[in-house]
Enzyme design. Structure first.
Site, PDB file in Angstrom:
ATOM      1  N   ARG A 293       5.180  -1.479   4.535  1.00  0.00           N
ATOM      2  CA  ARG A 293       4.601  -0.207   4.955  1.00  0.00           C
ATOM      3  C   ARG A 293       5.672   0.869   5.062  1.00  0.00           C
ATOM      4  NH1 ARG A 293       0.015  -2.633   9.188  1.00  0.00           N
ATOM      5  NH2 ARG A 293      -1.578  -2.873   7.554  1.00  0.00           N
ATOM      6  N   TYR A 436      -2.866   2.119  -0.198  1.00  0.00           N
ATOM      7  CA  TYR A 436      -2.560   0.686  -0.133  1.00  0.00           C
ATOM      8  C   TYR A 436      -1.621   0.356   1.023  1.00  0.00           C
ATOM      9  CZ  TYR A 436       1.422   1.640  -3.461  1.00  0.00           C
ATOM     10  OH  TYR A 436       2.532   2.086  -4.115  1.00  0.00           O
ATOM     11  N   GLU A 437      -1.435  -0.937   1.253  1.00  0.00           N
ATOM     12  CA  GLU A 437      -0.722  -1.455   2.436  1.00  0.00           C
ATOM     13  C   GLU A 437      -1.387  -1.021   3.738  1.00  0.00           C
ATOM     14  OE1 GLU A 437       1.410  -3.664   2.180  1.00  0.00           O
ATOM     15  OE2 GLU A 437       2.093  -3.505   0.115  1.00  0.00           O
ATOM     16  N   GLY A 438      -2.692  -0.865   3.698  1.00  0.00           N
ATOM     17  CA  GLY A 438      -3.445  -0.385   4.856  1.00  0.00           C
ATOM     18  C   GLY A 438      -3.590   1.117   4.767  1.00  0.00           C
TER      19      GLY A 438
END
Length: 588
Positions: A293, A436-438
């Protein structure tokens, strides 16, 4: 598009003056044995050279060519494989890897700056190494000694690559609904069956093997576990053997990042090995995801730095219109850099990008201290601070990064909408970083719901106290800015205290106001970074006068034009969730 030059002077300034990295590293024995600021500076210069000369030339051609898939093999754009080999041989994949398994053992404070260089040069190419480093981090933290010894040396060397396999069509961010299954075998391995989608670097021709970290449910269990699943089987000597039931179902056609292979992955009785404890896969995966992140936030930062250089150069060359009040040179038309709105956009980008770089190094410093500090008390405090900063670094850096790319495109005007200038590719490539990645909304909910309200504001209050100690040490010439900043910090804590008091009575509140809360914190933290940077520039002995003056000018711009956004976002938080939740579902 001209060559992008990494801002190594800015990077060295952050390490040496703003964060006193030499002193920080001396207190972390594992780092002190390997690195000093002179060596770090040399690494930055070499990284800048490689990114400019080797990676950046692949960027536009890679976007135009994209990856291809013939039903069996995923092929990266021309030049990727050879450059990745050079990248790996240079030690860049294993830069922050563990020395006992062949990594270089460098601190994350240095690593984030190299990450920025890579993303500035090519978002798509840099992702392959970033995912590999993240996979290695997770394996080192949670896998058995046997798996570490077998897989880490080849990952750190770049001979093999890594991928993170989480998402399924029916289970995006809600991983409870994943359907991939793992069946235990008598030899302790598992057979993995299922499919994943949106897998960055899921397959390619850059390395001889791809090591997948796959989330799956063990047959008969509801919990989620994590498995190491190689594309090709590996024997005890580390030699590659037969195919392992891992195949590509499709390669996604995307808005951007066209040189990065985003795959649908299928597992048909693929042999996998449990990482960590059964039913604790998310705990293991989040070790990787917290670093990833930060890396994806830096994707936004690197894009912003590239966009600024391109737009500033264009603004000084593009002749259009006369300066307000007449041309200073008597010309019939002036370069657009004289126009107030163009300057506003460039100053916005630069002020946010330089502060964003400082926040990235600050976050990395807390990660380094959490890992290497001498006492458990120091490790625990830095772990909490790093956890507080990680969702902000991911979301705020990527949000402001896209803003920067769009503003830079606006500087180019109509020329920014055509492919030849290269700025439109930055907009397309950077857009995914918010997703992406949350998604950034999820990051904000994590920030407000878990990191702030989760401990009743204890960590954020402690964090602000440490910031204020640093602010008090700044030169008295910055007293006005310090007072403005600290007043907003107190306002932030007051508003968040109200949210914390209401969190049980208003279950939708945190979700509805989280993004504004994160943005308020982000602009506050950038204000702190600007105060430190301006102060350290003023008091340093060996900085060029133009560099020092630039920091003072950007401080003034930030505090006059951007820091006031904190009050705007806090007002939105204080307004609560009523206006958001009032419309009925059918109204939309």
């Amino acid at each position: 598009m001209n060559s992008i030059q990494a801002p190594t002077q800015e990077m060295n300034f952050l390490l040496q003056q703003v964060f006193d990295a030499g002193n920080v590293w001396q207190k972390l024995p594992a780092i002190a044995e390997l690195l000093d600021v002179e060596t770090a500076s040399a690494i930055l210069e070499e990284g800048a050279r490689f990114c400019s000369e080797q990676i950046q030339p692949l960027n536009r051609a890679g976007d135009e060519q994209g990856v291809s898939f013939d039903g069996t093999t995923v092929i990266t754009p021309d030049g990727y494989a050879d450059t990745f080999r050079q990248y790996a041989e240079g030690g860049w994949v294993g830069l922050c890897g563990e020395p006992e398994f062949g990594g270089m053992g460098m601190p994350k404070m240095l690593g984030v700056l190299l990450d920025e260089m890579g993303y500035s040069a090519s978002n798509a190419f840099t992702l392959y190494g970033a995912l590999t480093a993240g996979a290695a981090l997770c394996i080192h933290a949670h896998a058995s000694d046997e798996l570490k010894a077998l897989y880490l040396p080849k990952l750190y060397s770049g001979e093999w690559a890594g991928a993170m396999d989480m998402t399924e069509p029916q289970a995006g961010s809600d991983l409870r609904n994943i359907a991939t299954r793992a069946t235990p075998q008598d030899d302790g391995s598992y057979l993995i069956n299922g499919s994943k989608m949106f897998i960055t670097g899921g397959d390619h021709d850059l390395t001889s093997n791809v090591i997948h970290l796959v989330l799956a449910k063990i047959q008969g269990c509801d919990g989620i576990s994590l498995f190491l699943v190689p594309k090709f089987k590996v024997n005890d000597a580390g030699d590659i053997g037969a195919a392992n039931g891992v195949s590509v179902g499709a390669v996604e056609h995307k808005m951007g990042l066209k040189g990065s292979a985003t795959c649908v992955m299928n597992y048909d009785n693929a042999e996998g090995y449990l990482i960590g404890r059964a039913n604790r896969g998310l705990v293991c995966m989040f070790t990787m995801m917290n670093y990833e992140r930060l890396s994806i936030g830096i994707q936004g930062l690197g894009s912003a730095q590239c966009a600024y250089q391109m737009a500033a150069e264009y603004a000084k060359e593009r002749v259009q219109g006369l300066a307000a009040g007449g041309s200073p040179t008597g010309a019939k038309a002036d370069a657009i850099i004289v126009h107030g709105d163009v300057r506003r956009m460039l100053l916005n980008i630069r002020a946010l990008t330089e502060a964003g770089r400082a926040m990235a190094v600050l976050t990395a410093m807390e990660l380094d201290k959490a890992k290497y500090a001498a006492t458990d008390e120091e490790k625990q405090q830095s772990s909490r601070f790093a956890a507080l900063l990680t969702p902000v670094a991911k979301a705020f850096l990527s949000d402001r990064g896209l803003d920067a790319c769009v503003s830079a495109q606006q500087v180019f005007g109509g020329h920014g909408y055509i492919c030849e200038t290269g700025i439109e590719q930055l907009v397309r490539d950077t857009r995914i970083a918010q997703i992406y990645e949350g998604t950034n909304g999820i990051q904000a909910i994590d920030f407000l719901g878990r990191k702030l309200a989760g401990d009743n504001l204890a960590t954020v209050t402690e964090f602000f106290a440490t910031l204020q100690q640093q602010q008090q040490a700044c030169d008295g010439v910055f007293a006005k800015e310090r007072q403005q900043l600290q007043s907003l910090q107190e306002q932030f804590l007051t508003v968040m205290a109200t949210v914390n008091e209401q969190k049980h009575d208003k279950p939708a509140l945190i979700n509805a106001v989280a993004v504004d809360a994160l943005d308020a914190f982000g602009y506050l933290l950038y204000g702190h970074c600007w105060l430190l940077m301006a102060d350290k520039a003023l008091t340093a002995d060996d900085l060029p006068a133009q560099f020092v003056a630039g920091k003072q000018q950007l401080l003034q711009f930030y505090f006059a034009k951007l820091l006031p956004r904190v009050s705007l976002h806090l007002a939105a938080v204080a307004a609560g969730d009523e206006a958001v939740m009032a419309p009925s579902t059918d109204w939309f």
